[in-house]
Design a protein around this motif. Sequence first.
Motif, PDB file in Angstrom:
ATOM      1  N   PHE A  37       0.810  -1.220   0.000  1.00 56.98           N
ATOM      2  CA  PHE A  37       0.000   0.000   0.000  1.00 56.98           C
ATOM      3  C   PHE A  37       0.840   1.266   0.000  1.00 56.98           C
ATOM      4  O   PHE A  37       0.396   2.308  -0.475  1.00 56.98           O
ATOM      5  CB  PHE A  37      -0.918  -0.006   1.233  1.00 56.98           C
ATOM      6  N   GLY A  38       2.071   1.191   0.523  1.00 58.75           N
ATOM      7  CA  GLY A  38       2.870   2.393   0.722  1.00 58.75           C
ATOM      8  C   GLY A  38       3.225   3.175  -0.528  1.00 58.75           C
ATOM      9  O   GLY A  38       2.864   4.357  -0.652  1.00 58.75           O
ATOM     10  N   PRO A  39       3.946   2.584  -1.506  1.00 58.52           N
ATOM     11  CA  PRO A  39       4.375   3.361  -2.674  1.00 58.52           C
ATOM     12  C   PRO A  39       3.236   3.998  -3.452  1.00 58.52           C
ATOM     13  O   PRO A  39       3.314   5.167  -3.828  1.00 58.52           O
ATOM     14  CB  PRO A  39       5.110   2.311  -3.518  1.00 58.52           C
ATOM     15  N   ARG A  40       2.129   3.261  -3.683  1.00 59.53           N
ATOM     16  CA  ARG A  40       1.043   3.841  -4.473  1.00 59.53           C
ATOM     17  C   ARG A  40       0.344   4.971  -3.722  1.00 59.53           C
ATOM     18  O   ARG A  40      -0.178   5.898  -4.332  1.00 59.53           O
ATOM     19  CB  ARG A  40       0.059   2.782  -4.927  1.00 59.53           C
ATOM     20  N   SER A  41       0.372   4.939  -2.384  1.00 63.88           N
ATOM     21  CA  SER A  41      -0.253   6.022  -1.619  1.00 63.88           C
ATOM     22  C   SER A  41       0.571   7.300  -1.676  1.00 63.88           C
ATOM     23  O   SER A  41       0.066   8.377  -1.366  1.00 63.88           O
ATOM     24  CB  SER A  41      -0.441   5.595  -0.160  1.00 63.88           C
ATOM     25  N   ALA A  42       1.854   7.192  -2.073  1.00 62.72           N
ATOM     26  CA  ALA A  42       2.723   8.374  -2.162  1.00 62.72           C
ATOM     27  C   ALA A  42       2.793   8.946  -3.572  1.00 62.72           C
ATOM     28  O   ALA A  42       3.480   9.948  -3.793  1.00 62.72           O
ATOM     29  CB  ALA A  42       4.133   8.007  -1.691  1.00 62.72           C
ATOM     30  N   LEU A  43       2.091   8.360  -4.530  1.00 62.52           N
ATOM     31  CA  LEU A  43       2.221   8.801  -5.912  1.00 62.52           C
ATOM     32  C   LEU A  43       1.648  10.190  -6.148  1.00 62.52           C
ATOM     33  O   LEU A  43       2.028  10.860  -7.108  1.00 62.52           O
ATOM     34  CB  LEU A  43       1.551   7.787  -6.859  1.00 62.52           C
ATOM     35  N   GLY A  44       0.740  10.643  -5.292  1.00 62.39           N
ATOM     36  CA  GLY A  44       0.237  12.009  -5.421  1.00 62.39           C
ATOM     37  C   GLY A  44       1.344  13.048  -5.286  1.00 62.39           C
ATOM     38  O   GLY A  44       1.240  14.152  -5.837  1.00 62.39           O
ATOM     39  N   LEU A  45       2.421  12.689  -4.581  1.00 65.94           N
ATOM     40  CA  LEU A  45       3.551  13.597  -4.418  1.00 65.94           C
ATOM     41  C   LEU A  45       4.309  13.810  -5.725  1.00 65.94           C
ATOM     42  O   LEU A  45       5.067  14.774  -5.863  1.00 65.94           O
ATOM     43  CB  LEU A  45       4.511  13.054  -3.359  1.00 65.94           C
ATOM     44  N   PHE A  46       4.117  12.908  -6.686  1.00 61.96           N
ATOM     45  CA  PHE A  46       4.805  13.009  -7.972  1.00 61.96           C
ATOM     46  C   PHE A  46       4.021  13.855  -8.983  1.00 61.96           C
ATOM     47  O   PHE A  46       4.533  14.109 -10.078  1.00 61.96           O
ATOM     48  CB  PHE A  46       5.047  11.611  -8.552  1.00 61.96           C
ATOM     49  N   LEU A  47       2.799  14.265  -8.619  1.00 63.91           N
ATOM     50  CA  LEU A  47       1.976  15.040  -9.555  1.00 63.91           C
ATOM     51  C   LEU A  47       2.688  16.313 -10.002  1.00 63.91           C
ATOM     52  O   LEU A  47       2.830  16.558 -11.210  1.00 63.91           O
ATOM     53  CB  LEU A  47       0.620  15.366  -8.912  1.00 63.91           C
ATOM     54  N   ALA A  48       3.118  17.129  -9.047  1.00 67.00           N
ATOM     55  CA  ALA A  48       3.733  18.412  -9.408  1.00 67.00           C
ATOM     56  C   ALA A  48       5.044  18.240 -10.184  1.00 67.00           C
ATOM     57  O   ALA A  48       5.198  18.824 -11.270  1.00 67.00           O
ATOM     58  CB  ALA A  48       3.942  19.255  -8.152  1.00 67.00           C
ATOM     59  N   PRO A  49       6.022  17.461  -9.689  1.00 69.01           N
ATOM     60  CA  PRO A  49       7.280  17.370 -10.434  1.00 69.01           C
ATOM     61  C   PRO A  49       7.141  16.705 -11.800  1.00 69.01           C
ATOM     62  O   PRO A  49       7.798  17.114 -12.764  1.00 69.01           O
ATOM     63  CB  PRO A  49       8.191  16.551  -9.506  1.00 69.01           C
ATOM     64  N   MET A  50       6.272  15.700 -11.912  1.00 72.46           N
ATOM     65  CA  MET A  50       6.128  15.022 -13.202  1.00 72.46           C
ATOM     66  C   MET A  50       5.402  15.893 -14.226  1.00 72.46           C
ATOM     67  O   MET A  50       5.790  15.949 -15.395  1.00 72.46           O
ATOM     68  CB  MET A  50       5.398  13.687 -13.036  1.00 72.46           C
ATOM     69  N   THR A  51       4.334  16.571 -13.798  1.00 75.50           N
ATOM     70  CA  THR A  51       3.596  17.414 -14.745  1.00 75.50           C
ATOM     71  C   THR A  51       4.442  18.603 -15.189  1.00 75.50           C
ATOM     72  O   THR A  51       4.369  19.031 -16.349  1.00 75.50           O
ATOM     73  CB  THR A  51       2.282  17.909 -14.121  1.00 75.50           C
ATOM     74  N   GLU A  52       5.267  19.120 -14.291  1.00 77.41           N
ATOM     75  CA  GLU A  52       6.149  20.224 -14.673  1.00 77.41           C
ATOM     76  C   GLU A  52       7.251  19.748 -15.622  1.00 77.41           C
ATOM     77  O   GLU A  52       7.572  20.416 -16.615  1.00 77.41           O
ATOM     78  CB  GLU A  52       6.768  20.852 -13.422  1.00 77.41           C
ATOM     79  N   ALA A  53       7.821  18.585 -15.349  1.00 77.08           N
ATOM     80  CA  ALA A  53       8.908  18.071 -16.183  1.00 77.08           C
ATOM     81  C   ALA A  53       8.426  17.687 -17.578  1.00 77.08           C
ATOM     82  O   ALA A  53       9.147  17.863 -18.564  1.00 77.08           O
ATOM     83  CB  ALA A  53       9.552  16.862 -15.504  1.00 77.08           C
ATOM     84  N   ARG A  54       7.194  17.175 -17.668  1.00 71.49           N
ATOM     85  CA  ARG A  54       6.663  16.715 -18.960  1.00 71.49           C
ATOM     86  C   ARG A  54       5.720  17.716 -19.605  1.00 71.49           C
ATOM     87  O   ARG A  54       5.212  17.474 -20.699  1.00 71.49           O
ATOM     88  CB  ARG A  54       5.921  15.378 -18.761  1.00 71.49           C
TER      89      ARG A  54
END
Length: 420
Positions: A37-54
Amino acid sequence: MSRSTPASAPPGAPGFADRPNVALIIACGCLVAMIGFGPRSALGLFLAPMTEARDWSREIFSLALAIQNLMWGAGQPVAGMIADRYGTARTIAIGALVYTAGLVMMAQVESPGLLYLSAGVMIGLGVAFCSFSLVLAAFGRSVTPAKRSLAFGIGTAAGSFGQFLFAPLGQGLIDGFGWQQALYILAALTMLVPFLGIALRGRSVHVPGAPGSGADQSLRQAMAEAFGTRGFVLLTFGFFVCGFHVAFITVHLPPYIVDLGLDASWGAIAIALIGFCNVFGALASGYIGGRFSKPWLLSAIYLGRAIAIAVFLMVPATPFTVLTFAGVMGFLWLSTVPPTSGLIAVMFGPRYMATLFGFVFFSHQIGAFLGVWLGGRLYDQTGSYDMIWYMGIALGLFAAIVHLPIREAPVERLLAGPAE
């Protein structure tokens, strides 16, 4: 007798409840739930850096995680069927491999389509095959009926602790190594799951003559019985709301906090606090559900969520109010799981619990899909999350009502006694 003989076996039968390594089953199951459950629950933290990078919109990333939730839900009944037929350990190992591959691919994607495949389809199916629902089914056949609710609470609390652990870990990895390396490290951690899952080997079987076992069933008969039971259908409707709430908040609370003018670190802290508080909420729910009415407990949880969201929207946005909201919601977060899974075990027994809970969980993930996707969609259209918050309040009130008519009692097949 098989090693997977349920705890409801008659006296003297060598079931899981009689085995000295039941503590090992609980411990390894909790670690599987935590890492799964841990890694998928932290994926919201990747929204900002991934959307900015791509250079993607929030809706693109939100849709990927919405697909993930939907695939998690769609894969859950299949995973339950496979686990009920071929064993939990094998099913979990398959899920961990797909989960790992999805995280690795997510780190490399440069197009929305590949993001939907990796973060959406692959991670969603991976989680479905190694999630805490399979762990709870293993617990259900490993402990006595009197201890099931508490065991379900412990397993759920372990998943919540995974959220508490991986939220700050994920943010720290992003800050220290960048979002791509952070995903690689999370992928490496998921590879521990197949080894931990060995302790959960075995599957549920029917034990003729066991108290409350009733007549044996085929999978088709079990599904027909469940969907013909009003309480099961109402439970499915209610769990839809749980998915809507938790998925929307997991993905969109961190960027919402930034929109309120607070530092991004408060988003990671809030998600971690939700996970931390739900450790206690899940344990309390498991304890209370073993002693009082599970339908009334579920109604109180959903009503509490609706009130918490309403108050959060009315008070000024400060770190204190954010953390207070996170704490309250955390206590109510996955505290729905022990009474929900407990009701399934009470109504139908542990024989096909993984499969039946899988169908209820599919409804949860349909709600999760809508919560994540509509959050991004409505934000892109209106520039605000207000509408989706109001929907969360209305759905919480709906769920509080829909659980009240559920009867916490075995179906007639179990009440009729052992088959001759």
